[in-house]
Design a protein around this motif. Structure first.
Motif, PDB file in Angstrom:
ATOM      1  N   GLN A   4       0.852  -1.187   0.000  1.00 22.08           N
ATOM      2  CA  GLN A   4       0.000   0.000   0.000  1.00 22.08           C
ATOM      3  C   GLN A   4       0.890   1.240   0.000  1.00 22.08           C
ATOM      4  OE1 GLN A   4      -3.289  -0.204  -0.076  1.00 22.08           O
ATOM      5  NE2 GLN A   4      -3.822   1.959   0.150  1.00 22.08           N
ATOM      6  N   PRO A   5       0.648   2.217  -0.882  1.00 20.37           N
ATOM      7  CA  PRO A   5       1.446   3.452  -0.865  1.00 20.37           C
ATOM      8  C   PRO A   5       1.322   4.141   0.494  1.00 20.37           C
ATOM      9  CG  PRO A   5       0.123   3.316  -2.863  1.00 20.37           C
ATOM     10  CD  PRO A   5      -0.364   2.231  -1.966  1.00 20.37           C
ATOM     11  N   THR A   7       2.520   7.520   3.141  1.00 25.43           N
ATOM     12  CA  THR A   7       2.992   8.900   3.246  1.00 25.43           C
ATOM     13  C   THR A   7       4.326   8.938   3.988  1.00 25.43           C
ATOM     14  OG1 THR A   7       1.938   9.342   5.380  1.00 25.43           O
ATOM     15  CG2 THR A   7       0.596   9.689   3.399  1.00 25.43           C
ATOM     16  N   SER A 269       6.761  10.609   0.462  1.00 30.61           N
ATOM     17  CA  SER A 269       5.475   9.937   0.258  1.00 30.61           C
ATOM     18  C   SER A 269       5.437   9.236  -1.094  1.00 30.61           C
ATOM     19  CB  SER A 269       4.339  10.960   0.337  1.00 30.61           C
ATOM     20  OG  SER A 269       4.241  11.497   1.635  1.00 30.61           O
ATOM     21  N   ASP A 270       4.896   8.024  -1.092  1.00 28.68           N
ATOM     22  CA  ASP A 270       4.788   7.249  -2.328  1.00 28.68           C
ATOM     23  C   ASP A 270       3.748   7.862  -3.252  1.00 28.68           C
ATOM     24  OD1 ASP A 270       6.618   5.375  -1.268  1.00 28.68           O
ATOM     25  OD2 ASP A 270       4.979   4.242  -0.329  1.00 28.68           O
ATOM     26  N   GLU A 271       3.938   7.641  -4.525  1.00 32.68           N
ATOM     27  CA  GLU A 271       2.922   8.029  -5.500  1.00 32.68           C
ATOM     28  C   GLU A 271       1.613   7.308  -5.159  1.00 32.68           C
ATOM     29  OE1 GLU A 271       1.546  10.187  -8.693  1.00 32.68           O
ATOM     30  OE2 GLU A 271       3.623  10.203  -7.945  1.00 32.68           O
ATOM     31  N   GLY A 272       0.545   8.044  -5.063  1.00 33.50           N
ATOM     32  CA  GLY A 272      -0.750   7.452  -4.748  1.00 33.50           C
ATOM     33  C   GLY A 272      -1.036   7.325  -3.267  1.00 33.50           C
ATOM     34  N   ARG A 274      -2.386   8.132   0.275  1.00 32.58           N
ATOM     35  CA  ARG A 274      -3.619   8.847   0.606  1.00 32.58           C
ATOM     36  C   ARG A 274      -3.464   9.645   1.893  1.00 32.58           C
ATOM     37  NH1 ARG A 274      -8.943   5.270  -0.102  1.00 32.58           N
ATOM     38  NH2 ARG A 274      -9.760   7.388   0.142  1.00 32.58           N
TER      39      ARG A 274
END
Length: 468
Positions: A4-5, A7, A269-272, A274
């Motif tokens: 899971q992406p 932050t 933070s990863d792309e995508g 939330r």
């Protein structure tokens, strides 16, 4: 299964959770514990309980809040303050804590000293008995203020129970206009979300305008996160961060630094990923900004006028506005640039770094201040650098005082006060009644704007003075 992406906050928080209670609170490992003179309460609690400090090598004591900014050569004249400063030294000495006292060349404001010494590093958890510990998030660390009981808990355990906050990303894209600084940006953010708009959240500042800031600017942004009610503020580390840290006394060296950088590059933070909430601002729409009331959220472009409570539909808010205007001695509809000031203060953990002093000196060079003022560098290294560049001579030639490192007139507990009823153009972070002294009136602004106010004797749009 695809991860899971996450932050930046998620990554730092998750890496420090040691245990989780049924009520959801997590026990966080604490990497750095910063202390100042007010920590005597916590040491008293430990002494009463017969406890020792768990990890003294991760604790650092700094004399800053109560120390005088003048006449450092002799004993501190106020016996109560002298006792607090000496008590910090005594507590640090008997527990084996690194102490940055008045005779230490690195001494300064804790939130200036720790970054420039390399104590603040990406991915760390950092706490201090001071709400502006959010400053350290400029490096991608999770920094937040704690109370006296929590200070004692961290001293005894090097851990702290916390409830996971929500996340709020503030995106600012575009190019900042001429003479618009990080201080103007954070005041605009607070005006937009409100003084309580980020309660229960950790802010992540993102976007091209944030990435374009220096580390000094990023520190200013994160410093004032608490003024929006946030638990902390964070900015993803990048090459600007790594360049600032390389060679700092407490930062990793050589191959260890390269390994650290490789790990730090995984923190953004990863792309995508939330966030619980997102807010966006246009960098080009931000102007040189000042406050008119007794909360940082009362920030407006300096070209605006004092607002009219009669135009406010919310009766409660209108009443608050009237109370603020009464305290500040302002009239609805007054152009902010018509507001005369009595003095200026340039300093604090928000704006006392070398970049801040250069900006102020750039305005004051060759000018005479129309009002008295005090300029206080954030640390010994900043002071020496400023003096090497001749900035102190610029301030003195303009008629302003040049002080010794410390919190000084930001907080009004160390002898540096704004006299009752006087109006101060200040680079600090808070403007509530009495913050700079009983019945003092504070207008928050950037160092360049404070310098412009010093030259004209009133709130002034720095852009009207031209490039200096």
């Amino acid at each position: 299964m695809t991860p899971q992406p996450r932050t930046l906050f998620d990554k730092v928080w998750d890496a420090h959770v040691m245990a989780t209670r049924p009520d959801g609170q997590a026990l966080l490992a604490i990497d750095r514990h910063l202390l100042h003179e007010g920590s005597f309460h916590a040491f008293g609690m430990l002494d009463h309980a017969g406890r020792q400090i768990r990890r003294p090598e991760l604790t650092f004591a700094v004399a800053d809040h109560y120390v005088p900014s003048r006449d450092r050569g002799g004993p501190i004249p106020d016996p109560e303050i002298a006792n607090m400063v000496s008590t910090l030294a005594d507590n640090a000495g008997r527990h084996g804590i690194r102490h940055f006292g008045l005779d230490d060349r690195a001494q300064g404001i804790v939130h200036v000293l720790a970054p420039e010494q390399g104590l603040t590093l990406p991915g760390l958890t950092i706490v201090c008995g001071d709400s502006h510990t959010s400053t350290h998030g400029a490096f991608g660390a999770l920094g937040f203020g704690i109370g006296a009981t929590e200070v004692a808990h961290v001293l005894a355990t090097q851990a702290l129970w916390q409830r996971r906050p929500k996340t709020l990303r503030v995106g600012i894209d575009g190019v900042l206009g001429a003479h618009v600084t990080a201080k103007d940006v954070i005041l605009a953010i607070i005006a937009g979300v409100g003084a309580g708009g980020a309660v229960g959240h950790v802010l992540e500042y993102a976007g091209s305008a944030i990435r374009g800031l220096s580390m000094e600017g990023r520190l200013t942004i994160c410093n004032m996160s608490i003024e929006a009610g946030a638990r902390a503020g964070m900015i993803a580390p990048d090459d600007t961060t790594f360049g600032f840290l390389e060679g700092r006394p407490y930062a990793p060296k050589g191959a260890l630094f390269e390994r650290a950088v490789a790990a730090w590059r995984l923190l953004p933070s990863d792309e995508g990923a939330r966030f619980d909430r997102e807010v966006t601002l246009d960098a080009a729409a931000i102007a040189p900004t000042v406050t008119w009331g007794t909360s940082p959220e009362t920030a407006l472009p300096v070209t605006a006028a004092v607002p009219d409570p009669g135009a406010e539909a919310d009766a409660t808010k209108a009443g608050q506005m009237r109370a603020m205007l009464d305290y500040m001695g302002l009239t609805p509809g007054m152009p902010l640039e018509s507001v005369a000031i009595d003095r200026v203060f340039i300093g604090s953990c928000t704006n006392s770094r070398i970049e801040d002093l250069r900006a102020a000196a750039g305005v004051l060079r060759g000018q005479k201040a129309a009002v008295p003022g005090l300029v206080v560098p954030g640390s010994g290294p900043v002071r020496r650098q400023a003096e090497a560049e001749g900035l102190d001579q610029v301030f003195r030639a303009a008629g302003l005082e040049w002080g010794e490192p410390g919190c000084s007139m930001c907080v009004g507990i160390n002898g540096d006060l704004v006299p009752a009823g006087e109006r101060c153009a200040s680079t600090t972070n808070r403007n509530f009644p009495g913050r700079q002294g009983p019945n003092a009136r504070t207008h928050l602004m950037s160092p360049a704007m404070a310098a412009a106010a010093a030259v004209t004797g009133r709130l002034t749009d720095i852009r009207r003075l031209g490039s200096r």
